[in-house]
Enzyme design. Structure first.
Site, PDB file in Angstrom:
ATOM      1  N   GLU A 192       0.869  -1.198   0.000  1.00  0.00           N
ATOM      2  CA  GLU A 192       0.000   0.000   0.000  1.00  0.00           C
ATOM      3  C   GLU A 192       0.893   1.232   0.000  1.00  0.00           C
ATOM      4  O   GLU A 192       0.749   2.127   0.841  1.00  0.00           O
ATOM      5  CB  GLU A 192      -0.903  -0.019   1.234  1.00  0.00           C
ATOM      6  CG  GLU A 192      -1.675  -1.336   1.384  1.00  0.00           C
ATOM      7  CD  GLU A 192      -2.518  -1.419   2.649  1.00  0.00           C
ATOM      8  OE1 GLU A 192      -2.101  -0.847   3.667  1.00  0.00           O
ATOM      9  OE2 GLU A 192      -3.591  -2.039   2.613  1.00  0.00           O
ATOM     10  N   CYS A 247     -10.357   0.270   8.059  1.00  0.00           N
ATOM     11  CA  CYS A 247      -9.768   1.581   8.331  1.00  0.00           C
ATOM     12  C   CYS A 247     -10.453   2.701   7.560  1.00  0.00           C
ATOM     13  O   CYS A 247     -10.636   3.799   8.078  1.00  0.00           O
ATOM     14  CB  CYS A 247      -8.274   1.569   8.042  1.00  0.00           C
ATOM     15  SG  CYS A 247      -7.825   1.199   6.357  1.00  0.00           S
TER      16      CYS A 247
END
Lengths: 641, 641
Positions: free
Chosen positions: A311, A408
């Site tokens: 990521e 998240c």
């Protein structure tokens, strides 16, 4: 406090109010149900369960990931913001009860993390690199600060100060303490928020320690890994410790690398510490990293972190549109960093330009138009088949999802949208800054008096912003941002052309009086945008913007094989305001060229001039993609020069 | 035997002889040293060591991977081919001694795999899915067959027949046997080669069993995994059992999926079995899969397997140039499949076209011009920085490597290059087919007499092929392939224009007499090639070919930022024959457009007409890339239509 208080501004209508109401009426109730495992046919989150078990209120084991607590924290923070502009005693009671559960789980020495409370306290703080204790504490600090600002209640805040005291007694520069720092940065910026309330130098010092110690040789993460026998996941990767931005001391970091959310949370914390301590070397590092991110590693949507692997950031001008990650959380983190740089580096509009770019595109694309589902990944080109058949693109989804195991993004979206007013405005001495244009009411104390005003606008669909001054002191200045995308504008005060004095990209209006009406008119044509030719993926291609909004093509409007569409260099667009299309979003149309189907054709053959058909293409705002039937989508199209 | 005997044709000069001599003089000695751990500063391979330990000739443990034995087998096969055209008693003695070591390791019941002999025989055949026993046996069978054909020696062959007997007693359709098949296909085609010598129906039956059983429900791999407690690596992947082409029975497979080498070895074995048994359903599956691979999933270089993840096929028209895998071994496997389809499906030149395409490009690109280093991955676009900074491209190398831990590609290259003549020619009844053009001498028995001829040519640099008939019987036909890329050609016999009778893409010459001289002149202009517009990555781009050779741009000749180069649609090329450039390879030049450097430019800005400078671009054969200083490379460039 630096941050503009949510009590001083109320978003009252149109674009942003719609999103904020979605957060209040859809996201918050859904998330509360999810945190309490009350969603049918969904895996339990164990979030509140963990606290209740840790508090001895029920039997059970820890469930979920090592950082499961942070979902609760981000939710609490979001609700605290919601309550600031929409008081709701019922909701506040729920939160108070949740805080009771949370604080009940706190250990006598202040420790408060359900993973270790339930899995063995003897292992706590033995894997700062991966196990997110300081990250969770950071999020809880942000929640406690927000809840304190909104309600004045300090139960959670006091509990967390005790936890911070414990951390401070165990980690730091002094002999006998662990010379460590978090694997996932977050606590740095949170400690500064705490410090702004407590004014306790210990809190500033701890934040500064985490920033200063990071990446020093010998490397703490390496020592911890060896000493504790921890795993080092990135051992065989190109990242190494760069994944955690711990590859070198932060002041020496030249490029944004590694996990993009960690990086941008850290840069935000660095900016906070630099601002509070007047540390120019640190501020210069922030400026350098800001420039690297926004001038070399940012998608036109404000998406950052181009690689799914880790990521993460990769390198300058590497911005693939289809294998992209561009996590919603990373764009949110970029907005955090942008607001800080704006406020700490002399209120330069270029920071607010990026804030606007990412908010209107790569951030809100993370949420469905009905507020019920969410994207982690925000691609700029999607072919459904590729996401199903190619593992490299399998992280790209063609439909938003309800809730995630690692949840998240949805609560992060909730907290930034619910606190939008603190991004839209800023103040400094006797100046009120309008960074973002939203229908709103503002009343805030400047150095020598109060300023109050009402803003009406249909921005971003219209460039007209009307400001009515309802209260102002003679020394007050109103600074309205002229967006970087805007080449032409007019401004009238009480219907008379006004002086266009620009300072750092803000139109600076002085000598205003109560009752004055300012009409700012931003010319908002459709712009055909090219990227720097260093971006290989976009060479020979263009994107379409109108105002701050990036547009895209979807299969549902334009058929499949979107890559067969090319724009004439001189394409002209019409814009359409359809009240029924997602709260009146403006769509665009233009005549483009589409390759004629060739029937069966071999895989390779001698080149021949392409045959195009004129087609009417329909462009919708990027953030609204994937709200109708799934299909292809793309932002960058070939241009025929 | 179907395969053209290496004893019947000798490559005598120019292009292919150069490669074959590199194999003989560089690759074979280096690999033998590597197999015996005699390379300084390199990790040991343990290859011969394992056999010597297994035979009790030295002490030690098994080293290397579970399929380490196969490197020895592929090496032996390559040497067997080399010895066929370059007898060398010293080398043959070495091989005989190696075979003694190998056979000495054989167990009393016939078992012969060093991994299990040294790590515990009780676990043998308990993980057919992943542990490569049948794969290694397959490679040894191919080696033994090749060595038997060249030398008449059958020591290894006899030992392996005993091993096959053991396998046949344990695996098969009968009750009490394991109803299994290999995780990495290879043994299927090898058993057919064995059957061609033994004519033992048991060998054909076992090959057919492996093909027929594969993918049947209940799935053997699933049962084996559960029963043996094995790991299933692809459990969370899009592949599932498709990685092994075991997702459904082979006759039902519509698309090439999964690991590309496994797939193409299997398709080759399927074609062999279909041919030997006259199984039309199976042959239809081969034709369907051939078509899927070559008309939808093949790079212009003949590279296949577009995804690094799983070294695998993805889906039709998904051919990214920079994240590509296109393993050298996969192209070699495609050549195996091509030759079989050519010989089993009526000698249609389209099969030989693909054979030629992959041999001249994606296969030989795997080896450096000096024969000393090798590529696994054969990209069509390389930016060095991306391979260093982006994990997604980190498998792409900018320089060939000496030898690999998993050393599949170098010995595979050695065995196909050393047996090139068996691809260049084929025969059927009274016809001799010339599939590939190489300077060579051929003498072969057809149905009603011998045909002998000498070929002189500078192909692929020139399109002129001269064939001198030195012996021929009246009924013999000579069939010379007219390549698919060739639009115009002339043919003369003894300087007089000859009748151009084409059959399945072969120029068919009858009534030839001893002493006749045939001059085939293939017009060989530079062709600008486009791909099917379904290939997203190549839209608006073209590639350059001359004859069978794909060309590329390299940074060393054309500067960096190769993506800034665009070709006018009417670009004309000049070709240059430089004797000093890699054995006289032809290079090309054309005037192209290159974007002018813009100095500092923001990441996004309003589009403006691009400014180009005329530049002279130099194009080199793709297979020669990365023989000079490392840098950017690309095959597909934008075309300005």
């Amino acid at each position: 406090m630096t941050e503009f208080s949510l009590k001083d501004a109320k978003i009252t209508g149109n674009f942003w109010q719609n999103f904020m109401e979605l957060v209040r009426t859809e996201v918050v109730p859904y998330q509360w149900a999810a945190l309490n495992d009350r969603i049918e046919n969904a895996e339990p989150s164990y979030c509140m369960h963990n606290f209740q078990v840790a508090a001895g209120k029920k039997a059970g084991k820890h469930g979920g990931l090592v950082f499961q607590d942070s979902d609760v924290a981000k939710f609490l923070e979001a609700v605290a913001y919601v309550l600031a502009w929409h008081p709701d005693s019922e909701l506040e009671n729920i939160i108070d009860a949740a805080i009771d559960d949370i604080v009940a789980a706190q250990q006598p020495d202040g420790y408060l993390n359900t993973y270790y409370i339930l899995n063995g306290l003897e292992k706590r703080f033995t894997n700062l690199k991966d196990n997110h204790e300081l990250y969770c504490l950071g999020h809880f600090l942000e929640a406690a600060v927000a809840y304190y600002h909104t309600t004045g209640k300090d139960k959670l805040l006091k509990a967390l100060i005790k936890y911070v005291d414990l951390v401070d007694s165990l980690i730091g520069a002094e002999d006998g303490k662990t010379h460590g720092y978090p694997g996932h940065q977050e606590i740095e910026l949170a400690l500064i928020k705490l410090y702004e309330i407590t004014q306790d130098e210990k809190h500033l010092k701890l934040a500064k320690y985490f920033i200063d110690e990071r990446g020093k040789t010998p490397l703490f993460f390496q020592e911890e890994t060896e000493k504790q026998g921890n795993n080092f996941y990135w051992q065989h990767s190109l990242f190494q410790y760069g994944y955690y931005q711990a590859h070198k001391p932060v002041r020496e970091q030249q490029h944004a690398v590694g996990h993009s959310v960690r990086a941008l949370y850290m840069y935000s914390g660095m900016a906070d510490v630099a601002h509070k301590t007047g540390d120019e070397t640190l501020m210069n590092a922030c400026k350098r990293l800001w420039s690297d991110v926004t001038s070399k590693q940012m998608y036109i949507t404000g998406g950052v972190g181009s690689s799914h692997y880790g990521e993460a950031f990769t390198f300058g001008y590497d911005l693939p549109n289809d294998t992209v990650y561009a996590e919603t959380c990373a764009s949110i983190a970029l907005a955090f960093f942008a607001r800080r740089m704006l406020e700490y580096d002399g209120f330069k509009a270029e920071y607010a330009d990026v804030l606007e770019q990412t908010l209107y595109n790569g951030i809100i694309s993370g949420m469905a138009a009905d507020g019920k589902s969410f994207f982690y990944v925000n691609p700029l080109e999607v072919v459904p088949k590729a996401t199903q058949k190619d593992q490299l693109k399998s992280h790209v989804k063609t439909q938003r999802q309800k809730w995630f195991g690692c949840a998240c993004c949805p609560p992060n979206l909730a907290r930034i949208l619910a606190s939008l007013a603190s991004y839209a405005y800023a103040k400094n001495n006797d100046t009120l800054y309008i960074n973002l244009f939203a229908e709103s009411e503002v009343k805030s104390k400047l150095q020598s008096g109060t300023i109050a005003l009402n803003i009406t606008t249909r921005y971003p669909w219209s460039g007209t912003i009307t400001v009515k001054i309802t209260e102002i002191s003679p020394k007050s200045t109103l600074a309205m941002r002229i967006p970087g995308w805007c080449e032409k504008y007019s401004v009238k005060i009480n219907n008379a052309a006004a002086n266009k004095k620009l300072q750092n990209g803000y139109l600076t209006l002085t000598t205003l009086k109560t009752g004055d009406e300012i009409i700012l008119d931003l010319d908002m044509p459709v712009n055909i945008i090219e990227s720097n030719p260093a971006v290989r993926e976009n060479i020979g291609k263009v994107a379409i913007m109108r105002g701050p909004i990036v547009y895209c093509l979807e299969e549902v409007d334009n058929g499949d094989n979107l890559h067969h569409i090319a724009l004439p260099a001189n394409a002209t667009f019409t814009h359409h305001h359809d009240k029924d299309f997602y709260c009146g979003a403006v769509t665009l149309q233009t005549t483009a060229k589409k390759l004629q189907p060739t029937g069966t054709q071999s895989l390779y053959q001698k080149s021949h001039p392409p045959k195009y058909t004129n087609v009417t293409t329909k462009w919708i705002p990027y953030y609204l993609w994937a709200n109708r039937e799934p299909g292809e989508m793309c932002c960058w199209v070939r241009v025929l020069n």
